[in-house]
Design a protein around this motif. Structure first.
Motif, mmCIF file in Angstrom:
data_model
loop_
_atom_site.group_PDB
_atom_site.id
_atom_site.type_symbol
_atom_site.label_atom_id
_atom_site.label_comp_id
_atom_site.label_asym_id
_atom_site.label_seq_id
_atom_site.Cartn_x
_atom_site.Cartn_y
_atom_site.Cartn_z
ATOM 1 N N SER A 215 -16.906 -114.224 -44.673
ATOM 2 C CA SER A 215 -18.304 -113.797 -44.789
ATOM 3 C C SER A 215 -18.734 -113.007 -43.557
ATOM 4 O O SER A 215 -19.465 -112.030 -43.659
ATOM 5 C CB SER A 215 -19.227 -115.007 -44.997
ATOM 6 N N ALA B 15 -17.224 -109.584 -43.753
ATOM 7 C CA ALA B 15 -17.962 -108.795 -44.746
ATOM 8 C C ALA B 15 -19.237 -108.250 -44.124
ATOM 9 O O ALA B 15 -19.603 -107.096 -44.318
ATOM 10 C CB ALA B 15 -18.287 -109.664 -45.961
ATOM 11 N N GLU C 291 -18.364 -105.530 -41.573
ATOM 12 C CA GLU C 291 -17.905 -104.289 -42.204
ATOM 13 C C GLU C 291 -19.006 -103.599 -42.996
ATOM 14 O O GLU C 291 -18.850 -102.461 -43.408
ATOM 15 C CB GLU C 291 -16.720 -104.575 -43.145
ATOM 16 N N GLY D 233 -17.394 -104.246 -46.770
ATOM 17 C CA GLY D 233 -17.061 -105.668 -46.770
ATOM 18 C C GLY D 233 -17.353 -106.351 -48.080
ATOM 19 O O GLY D 233 -16.666 -107.294 -48.464
ATOM 20 N N GLY D 234 -18.377 -105.884 -48.781
ATOM 21 C CA GLY D 234 -18.765 -106.527 -50.035
ATOM 22 C C GLY D 234 -17.734 -106.382 -51.127
ATOM 23 O O GLY D 234 -17.762 -107.101 -52.119
ATOM 24 N N TYR E 237 -15.624 -109.596 -50.763
ATOM 25 C CA TYR E 237 -16.277 -110.885 -50.584
ATOM 26 C C TYR E 237 -17.596 -110.946 -51.345
ATOM 27 O O TYR E 237 -18.471 -110.107 -51.154
ATOM 28 C CB TYR E 237 -16.546 -111.125 -49.088
ATOM 29 N N THR F 210 -6.557 -106.420 -49.846
ATOM 30 C CA THR F 210 -7.398 -107.490 -50.389
ATOM 31 C C THR F 210 -6.578 -108.383 -51.319
ATOM 32 O O THR F 210 -6.755 -109.601 -51.346
ATOM 33 C CB THR F 210 -8.603 -106.899 -51.144
ATOM 34 N N TYR G 15 -23.719 -108.546 -48.679
ATOM 35 C CA TYR G 15 -23.457 -107.833 -47.425
ATOM 36 C C TYR G 15 -23.334 -106.339 -47.679
ATOM 37 O O TYR G 15 -23.607 -105.518 -46.816
ATOM 38 C CB TYR G 15 -22.156 -108.348 -46.792
ATOM 39 N N SER G 16 -22.888 -105.991 -48.890
ATOM 40 C CA SER G 16 -22.579 -104.588 -49.152
ATOM 41 C C SER G 16 -23.791 -103.767 -49.556
ATOM 42 O O SER G 16 -23.780 -102.563 -49.480
ATOM 43 C CB SER G 16 -21.515 -104.491 -50.244
#
Length: 507
Positions: free
Chosen positions: A159, A162, A165, A169-170, A173, A232, A361-362
């Motif tokens: 997390s 993510a 990044e 990152g999303g 994650y 990934t 996060y993305s």
């Protein structure tokens, strides 16, 4: 389940992140998570090794003893003691790379999975030695496994990576609270669980936790997944290996649309967070695909391709729960409108949930959850044919920092209980519509709303005094409603143009 001490993961992250220096988070992720994995397999091995040393007639170097106990066999020079003793040497990178190669050679299930680029010049070897010293705590012995120490650290680090990044990152994650909600709603107790874009494997891990927490048997679920990003895919294989989860992720990474590795699979449960609004998914090369039973998805947006791919993969009584961008509920492009209307008319849409913004996060945009059911009258549940449940959960969640929100356990329970009560699960109580929150709508009502699936349109507005509603909430509600009206007006305009064009009056 016992847990590690509070703040343990955060403290560890703080120390590990300090060592990152100028290294890119995406690159550093594999350095740290690879070392964590190495420490885990070594801890489990060494604990078994010590136990065998104290058993009469047992040989601690007998590989079969470890295989029988479901423990990875770790060759001498790959064991953590050897790594730690050499942590300060300039050739530590080569030593770790060789350890990873040796472990893969001895354990076929890890073939091609572990990171092997610790010797590269760009990786600061002094820092690498410091990271190795940092990982002095135990993560793989029996006590740590029972507390899921590594699982918690791994998930926390994922997390954090993510978040560091940002947008990229999303892609690997999905926030834990969103995954927990999906899993709690569809309850994957027994059968085949599938994720066509599995990222780092969060859906599978949460399914495993769900089964354990409800006293089920882990052997009762079979895990199938696919991931197109090679690094990934490896991350997912490691994440599942440390938990002893048997999985079929295919022999390699692959694009689900263009190289479906599970062609004949019919899944009992599908859990997914497909990447939002992908425009370059290669749709023009797939116009005759058998998966498009409800219409050809537009080449410029993969959302409806994902939906149809998942419907195609469902077993006769299968249930799918997945995350999509909010636009998917009301898009009026001709192809997407046609597919959505056919899905509704086929009575496949079971439930739609809108969530608050800032969960991912993305992207800061709010998202929705779609639930599709092949059989709306399965054994033990009430007949829900001709109905769709709408849940407006935009007011749930709490901010955990300045930019991120999380759903609380109470939020998850409230939403899942509402769905379960509506499905007729006795333990969830009696279902009733709640103004501003949930509404069981008949198909005729949805058809009357031009197949728009936005819950706000059906649940109505909660009875609250205007002065108690924050200005931001009022504006969010009004702009959402306005966006829907614009969508509907564009659709009507297209229809009028089409009708006039049909009788020779173009304008």
């Amino acid at each position: 389940m016992a847990t590690a001490s509070l703040g343990f993961e955060e403290k560890l992250w703080g120390m590990a992140d300090k060592l990152r220096g100028s290294m890119d988070a995406a690159e550093y992720k594999h350095v740290v998570l690879g070392l964590l994995f190495l420490k885990y397999v070594s801890d489990a091995f060494e604990e078994k090794y010590e136990a065998l040393k104290n058993e009469p007639y047992a040989d601690p170097e007998d590989r079969d003893e470890y295989v029988a106990a479901n423990i990875f066999w770790v060759p001498k020079d790959a064991r953590w003691g050897h790594i730690k003793n050499n942590a300060k040497k300039p050739e530590i990178g080569q030593i770790i790379d060789q350890a990873m190669i040796d472990i893969e050679k001895e354990n076929p299930s890890l073939k091609g999975v572990l990171p092997k680029d610790y010797a590269r010049p760009a990786l600061d070897k002094t820092r690498l030695g410091e990271v190795i010293d940092l990982f002095s705590f135990r993560v793989g012995d029996e006590d740590s496994r029972s507390k899921d120490v590594l699982g918690r650290v791994y998930e926390y680090f994922l997390s954090k990576f993510a978040s560091a990044e940002g947008k990229n990152g999303g892609e690997f994650y999905t926030p834990n609270s969103v995954v927990r909600l999906l899993v709690e709603m569809i309850e994957p107790f027994k059968g085949r669980v599938y994720d066509p874009c599995c990222g780092s494997g969060g859906m599978f891990v949460q399914s495993e936790k769900f089964v354990e927490e409800h006293q089920g048997k882990l052997g009762d679920i079979a895990v199938y997944g696919q991931e197109s990003n090679p690094t990934t895919w490896k991350l997912c294989k490691m994440n599942l290996a440390i938990r002893g989860l048997d999985s079929n992720l295919g022999e390699h990474h692959a694009d689900t649309f263009h190289n479906d590795l599970h062609k004949n699979l019919k899944a009992d449960y599908i859990l997914a967070n497909p990447p939002f609004n992908i425009s370059d998914w290669g749709g023009t090369r797939l116009t005759d695909d058998a998966r498009w039973a409800y219409g050809i998805p537009p080449a410029g947006n993969a959302n409806y391709a994902w939906i149809q791919h998942m419907v195609n993969k469902l077993a006769p009584s299968g249930v799918a729960g997945f995350v999509l961008a909010n636009g998917s509920m009301s898009t009026s492009t001709t192809a997407e409108f046609e597919i959505r209307s056919k899905l509704v008319n086929a009575d496949l849409v079971d439930c739609i949930v809108t969530l608050p913004g800032q969960l991912f996060y993305s992207t800061p945009i709010p998202v929705c959850l779609w639930f599709m059911a092949k059989n709306k009258a399965p054994k033990g549940l009430r007949d829900r044919h001709g109905e769709i449940l709408f849940i407006d959960a935009r007011k749930t969640g709490q901010m955990v920092d300045r930019t991120h929100r999380e759903l609380t356990s109470d939020d998850i329970k409230k939403i899942a209980d509402t769905y379960h009560a509506w499905r007729g699960q006795a333990e969830a109580g009696e279902y009733e519509d709640v103004k501003g929150f949930c509404k069981a709508a008949k198909l005729a009502e949805v058809q009357g709303h031009e197949y728009i699936l936005t819950p706000g349109r059906y649940v109505g507005i909660e009875d609250v005094e205007d002065e108690n509603e924050a200005f931001e909430d009022i504006m969010n509600r009004l702009t959402a409603e306005l966006a829907e009206q614009f969508t509907k007006s564009r659709h009507l305009e297209d229809e009028i143009r089409k009708s006039l064009g049909g009788i020779g009056f173009e304008f």
